[in-house]
Design a protein around this motif. Structure first.
Motif, short mmCIF file in Angstrom:
data_model
loop_
_atom_site.label_atom_id
_atom_site.label_comp_id
_atom_site.label_asym_id
_atom_site.label_seq_id
_atom_site.Cartn_x
_atom_site.Cartn_y
_atom_site.Cartn_z
N ALA A 77 0.84 -1.20 0.00
CA ALA A 77 0.00 0.00 0.00
C ALA A 77 0.87 1.24 0.00
O ALA A 77 1.89 1.30 0.69
N GLY A 78 0.44 2.22 -0.77
CA GLY A 78 1.05 3.54 -0.78
C GLY A 78 0.03 4.56 -0.34
O GLY A 78 -0.96 4.79 -1.04
N TYR A 79 0.22 5.11 0.84
CA TYR A 79 -0.66 6.17 1.35
C TYR A 79 0.06 7.49 1.08
O TYR A 79 0.94 7.89 1.82
N TRP A 80 -0.32 8.13 -0.01
CA TRP A 80 0.38 9.33 -0.48
C TRP A 80 -0.20 10.58 0.16
O TRP A 80 -1.42 10.72 0.27
N TYR A 81 0.68 11.47 0.54
CA TYR A 81 0.25 12.74 1.12
C TYR A 81 -0.33 13.62 0.03
O TYR A 81 0.00 13.47 -1.15
N PRO A 82 -1.21 14.55 0.40
CA PRO A 82 -1.93 15.33 -0.61
C PRO A 82 -1.03 16.10 -1.57
O PRO A 82 0.00 16.65 -1.18
N ARG A 83 -1.46 16.08 -2.80
CA ARG A 83 -0.87 16.92 -3.84
C ARG A 83 -2.04 17.72 -4.40
O ARG A 83 -3.02 17.14 -4.86
N GLY A 84 -1.98 19.03 -4.31
CA GLY A 84 -3.09 19.85 -4.77
C GLY A 84 -4.34 19.65 -3.93
O GLY A 84 -5.46 19.79 -4.40
N GLY A 85 -4.14 19.26 -2.65
CA GLY A 85 -5.26 19.07 -1.74
C GLY A 85 -5.92 17.71 -1.82
O GLY A 85 -6.88 17.45 -1.10
N ILE A 86 -5.45 16.81 -2.70
CA ILE A 86 -6.07 15.49 -2.86
C ILE A 86 -5.06 14.40 -2.55
O ILE A 86 -4.07 14.25 -3.26
#
Length: 154
Positions: free
Chosen positions: A116-125
């Motif tokens: 799993a990759g839980y990615w931090y927001p980019r452009g608020g998403i």
């Protein structure tokens, strides 16, 4: 050490410089000392970084690898160096996450793998990406990943 499962490891115990890119990274494996047992191995990387392929800005993720080994175990230092090799690698979240999982499956051939990759927001998403090889073996305890979804400021 005499004739052990660790004798063919080049990275463990060395200075361990991160490869320039994932293609150059070498993942090392050792023989599973308990091949007749079903058990789960978990690695967590809460500070993974790569680059956006369009803006070249850094992207950050919390990665989690769960697998049930067959004949091989991934050696942790080589996994760490492999993940560090993405720091200057430009790819979308989906490509990084699935590419890491597929390489581990292709090389290690586990009985089961979940990544799993839980990615931090980019452009608020925020973008979360999940990969799994199938159903986990019934006799293996597979704990929840318990990585909280992104809540923003609320």
């Amino acid at each position: 050490m005499t004739n052990s499962i660790y004798e063919n490891l080049d990275q463990l115990g060395s200075s361990g410089k991160a490869p320039k890119n994932p293609e150059e990274a070498v993942l090392e494996y050792v023989s599973n000392p308990r091949p007749n047992s079903h058990y789960l191995v978990r690695f967590t990387c809460p500070e993974f970084t790569s680059l956006c392929p369009v803006t070249r800005q850094p992207d950050f993720a919390h990665l989690m690898l769960d697998y049930v080994p067959d004949k091989l175990l991934v050696e942790s230092k080589s996994l760490k160096l492999f993940l560090q090799s993405f720091r200057n690698h430009a790819a979308f979240h989906e490509d990084c996450t699935v590419g890491i999982a597929e390489r581990l499956v292709d090389e290690m051939k586990p009985k089961w793998l979940r990544f799993a990759g839980y990615w931090y927001p980019r452009g608020g998403i925020p973008i979360d990406v999940f990969f799994q090889t199938g159903e986990a073996p019934r006799d293996v305890w597979v704990p929840n990943q318990d990585v909280p979804t992104y809540r923003g400021r609320g």
